[in-house]
Scaffold this active site. Structure first.
Site, mmCIF file in Angstrom:
data_model
loop_
_atom_site.group_PDB
_atom_site.id
_atom_site.type_symbol
_atom_site.label_atom_id
_atom_site.label_comp_id
_atom_site.label_asym_id
_atom_site.label_seq_id
_atom_site.Cartn_x
_atom_site.Cartn_y
_atom_site.Cartn_z
ATOM 1 N N GLY A 19 0.827 -1.317 -0.060
ATOM 2 C CA GLY A 19 -0.130 0.035 -0.127
ATOM 3 C C GLY A 19 0.986 1.186 -0.154
ATOM 4 N N PHE A 119 18.366 -18.316 1.932
ATOM 5 C CA PHE A 119 17.082 -18.440 2.202
ATOM 6 C C PHE A 119 16.542 -19.974 1.260
ATOM 7 C CE2 PHE A 119 13.599 -16.286 4.352
ATOM 8 C CZ PHE A 119 14.555 -15.481 5.424
ATOM 9 N N ASP A 222 -9.452 -8.388 5.497
ATOM 10 C CA ASP A 222 -10.666 -7.625 5.075
ATOM 11 C C ASP A 222 -11.049 -7.304 3.538
ATOM 12 O OD1 ASP A 222 -10.833 -7.276 7.831
ATOM 13 O OD2 ASP A 222 -9.843 -5.408 7.740
ATOM 14 N N HIS A 243 4.478 -21.879 7.972
ATOM 15 C CA HIS A 243 6.077 -21.583 8.237
ATOM 16 C C HIS A 243 6.478 -22.835 9.176
ATOM 17 C CE1 HIS A 243 9.783 -19.631 9.012
ATOM 18 N NE2 HIS A 243 9.333 -18.635 8.146
ATOM 19 N N LEU A 253 6.490 -15.827 15.023
ATOM 20 C CA LEU A 253 7.485 -16.125 13.714
ATOM 21 C C LEU A 253 9.052 -16.409 14.089
ATOM 22 C CD1 LEU A 253 8.015 -16.896 10.967
ATOM 23 C CD2 LEU A 253 8.224 -14.262 10.437
ATOM 24 N N GLU A 256 13.179 -17.574 8.652
ATOM 25 C CA GLU A 256 13.977 -18.610 7.983
ATOM 26 C C GLU A 256 15.431 -18.193 7.994
ATOM 27 O OE1 GLU A 256 13.579 -19.909 3.437
ATOM 28 O OE2 GLU A 256 11.909 -20.290 4.687
ATOM 29 N N ARG A 287 9.763 -24.136 2.083
ATOM 30 C CA ARG A 287 8.805 -24.136 3.295
ATOM 31 C C ARG A 287 7.829 -25.288 3.589
ATOM 32 N NH1 ARG A 287 7.997 -17.742 4.158
ATOM 33 N NH2 ARG A 287 10.122 -17.234 4.887
ATOM 34 N N HIS A 354 1.107 -19.070 8.147
ATOM 35 C CA HIS A 354 1.969 -18.105 7.915
ATOM 36 C C HIS A 354 1.284 -17.177 6.856
ATOM 37 C CE1 HIS A 354 5.561 -15.335 8.005
ATOM 38 N NE2 HIS A 354 5.824 -15.679 6.741
ATOM 39 N N GLU A 383 0.081 -9.451 -0.408
ATOM 40 C CA GLU A 383 -0.769 -10.856 -0.087
ATOM 41 C C GLU A 383 -2.106 -10.761 -0.242
ATOM 42 O OE1 GLU A 383 -0.593 -13.770 3.856
ATOM 43 O OE2 GLU A 383 0.328 -11.966 3.897
ATOM 44 N N ARG A 394 4.973 -20.373 -1.573
ATOM 45 C CA ARG A 394 5.979 -18.952 -1.816
ATOM 46 C C ARG A 394 7.332 -19.414 -1.064
ATOM 47 N NH1 ARG A 394 7.374 -15.327 1.484
ATOM 48 N NH2 ARG A 394 5.942 -15.679 3.148
#
Length: 591
Positions: A19, A119, A222, A243, A253, A256, A287, A354, A383, A394
């Protein structure tokens, strides 16, 4: 009706990374831009992103965007649209360097270039090499740093922020053109229409449909609820990422990036069990692969703790200086939520909901697309959107990249669209406004109804039980029945507090009405998809030469579209054609 109307060129709902990146582009183009946010912008959920943002900068070792694209297509289990994935991976170095120039305080290599860590799922040499350093990091607080950099630039660009406002419903005219949103100011409960030439949803995910989640309490889907009520389908909602490393018992969390810095997952006997499941990538496999391996260890009796219900993430072998400099936030989280100093003892972890791979269907321009045609004046990024760059699973750090690339891309599309619109806004379609006001009035007038917390707890229990890491045919079918029963409960929710000033009971009831739409979309879509792919794994999907790991490309290489009206499902093909390079061909996925 007495509802006030405010006019803008563009309205952005949500002040996270997508945003604010979009708003910055819009405001700097000279457009009058409103940003609505339930929380102060720097407290949006992007603040929780820890590990990094992916880009093939190649600062420490060779890398290129072709490898990044291959890894993303493979990570998506070939459900990602390859044109959108190419666009994202090609744009990645540009948007990261741009963010650096906005003031993002990335960690640095000794030569001054941006520090990058390995990662999960990010490999060299088209997935055939070793894990590659691609995650551009600011310690373990990358999302936090990103939000502050973007917010400061938006203040400079005179973006209009409406903080502690909740969007209630999308406004569409008789031809389906989007005219803006109905919103409520939390402080006063006043309902206001934000009318605009173009509207962008950047409202984030909906992980709160599950009982155990890394998502903040504000992540209530929303934008998805508003889109569904307005007749927009939701795409690929059966795919939810669990996750691998949420703090056991808390769900908070653990990035990673801990494994990227050398962390190792161990079972009750101290074994580094990922060597059995992913011999090449080990703890840095994709993941979904790591999460299923962890659950398998627990289910087979090799879990840790008195209840054998978690595994251990071990970094005790790392230099304490590495932990203090590269993972300071993780050490703090571990001490506070697990009672463990990771310098001295392993962290108890368990897979936790996650990220949603699905969302409002868009193309890589950020335009919302239904039945092959853009919806007039409607855009989505981050997202809440499904471009689809993540497909069925992902890769870590592709989420922050998604926010930057598609926040900017959607804003550029909006700028071009707004230039073509008449100077004056058209007459406002009041039917959606009246429906939205009536929805709030029902809550204020409901008596002898269902308590919001009871309905929400039942929804989360049903989702966790029937639609978790591993999914079973009979459980999914039963889950559909149960979630529709919960939807009937939500239609009769009651709030005891009818006051106007900061009425959180009313806000939570409205958020639940959005969550239940996401829960229905997820359960119905998952029940219908009779294969295993990425994060969606069924017990009845056979592993054969034609269906490797249960993935059935002959019948299920397609996107799900869930329509709220009658819980109806449609399907559309995956775009296997990239923009400039050769198609990445289907193959079995292994690490």
């Amino acid at each position: 009706m007495g509802v006030a109307v405010r006019h803008f060129d563009a309205v952005v709902v949500g002040a996270g990374g997508a945003g604010m990146r979009a708003a910055l582009q819009l405001s700097e183009a000279g457009l009058k831009t409103a940003v609505l946010s339930k929380v102060f912008p720097t407290r949006s959920h992007t603040v929780a992103a820890q590990g990094g943002v992916s880009a093939s900068l190649g600062n420490s070792e060779p890398d290129n965007w072709h490898w990044h694209m291959y890894d993303t297509v493979k990570g998506s289990d070939w459900l990602g649209d390859q044109d959108a994935i190419e666009f994202m991976c090609r744009e990645a170095p540009k948007v990261v360097v741009e963010l650096e120039h906005f003031g993002m305080p990335f960690d640095r290599n000794p030569d001054g270039t941006i520090y990058q860590r390995p990662f999960g799922g990010h490999m060299s040499e088209f997935g055939e090499g070793k894990p590659v350093r691609r995650a551009c990091a600011a310690a373990d607080r990358t999302g936090h740093a990103m939000l502050h950099a973007l917010y400061q630039r938006n203040v400079r660009a005179n973006t209009h922020f409406f903080v502690e406002w909740m969007a209630l419903d999308l406004i569409r005219d008789a031809e389906g053109r989007v005219q803006g949103v109905v919103a409520m100011e939390m402080e006063t409960s006043e309902i206001v229409v934000f009318q605009a030439k173009a509207t962008l949803f950047a409202t984030g995910g909906a992980g709160r449909i599950f009982a155990s989640s890394t998502n903040a309490f504000i992540n209530t889907g929303d934008g998805l609820g508003m889109a569904a009520r307005a007749g927009i389908p939701l795409e690929d909602m059966e795919f939810w990422q669990f996750h691998p490393t949420g703090v056991a018992g808390a769900g908070v969390l653990i990035t990673e990036g801990v494994r990227g810095e050398g962390g190792i997952l161990r079972n009750s006997s101290g074994e580094r069990f990922m060597e059995r499941y992913a011999p090449n990538a080990k703890d840095l496999a994709s993941r979904d692969v790591v999460s299923r391996a962890m659950v398998s260890e627990i289910n087979e009796g090799r879990g840790c703790g008195p209840n054998k219900d978690h595994v251990l993430l071990d970094i005790t072998h790392l230099d304490p200086e590495v932990i203090m400099s590269k993972l300071p936030g993780i050490r703090e989280i571990s001490i506070k939520f697990a009672g463990v100093d990771p310098i001295k003892a392993p962290i108890p972890v368990v897979p936790t909901c996650h990220y949603q791979m699905g969302g409002i269907p868009t193309n890589y321009h950020g335009e919302v697309v239904v039945h092959g045609a853009p919806v007039h004046g409607f855009y989505a990024a981050g997202e809440v959107a499904c471009a689809s760059v993540h497909g069925a699973n992902r890769l870590g750090t592709n989420s922050l990249l998604d926010l930057l690339v598609f926040g900017k891309s959607s804003a550029n599309s909006m700028i071009e669209f707004i230039k073509q619109q008449p100077e004056d806004l058209p007459p406002l379609a009041m039917a959606d406004v009246e429906r939205s006001v009536a929805r709030v009035a029902r809550l204020d007038n409901q008596t002898n109804g269902v308590q919001v917390h009871d309905a929400r707890a039942e929804m989360q229990r049903v989702m966790q039980t029937h639609c978790g890491v591993f999914r079973f045919k009979d459980m999914l079918a039963e889950g559909v029945e149960k979630i529709l029963e919960v939807a009937d409960m939500v239609a009769k929710t009651e709030i005891g507090d009818k006051s106007k000033v900061f009425n959180t009971a009313r806000i939570e009831a409205l958020e639940l009405e959005n969550l239940i739409e996401v829960a229905k979309a997820t359960m119905v879509s998952a029940n219908a998809r009779t294969e295993s792919r990425g994060a969606h794994v069924r017990d009845d999907a056979p592993d054969t030469p034609d269906t490797p790991n249960g993935r059935d490309d002959a019948n299920w290489l397609k996107h799900t579209l869930w329509f709220r009206d009658g819980n109806r499902l449609e399907y559309k093909p995956v775009n296997m054609k990239p923009l400039t390079v050769d198609t990445i061909k289907l193959k079995a996925r292994s690490y």
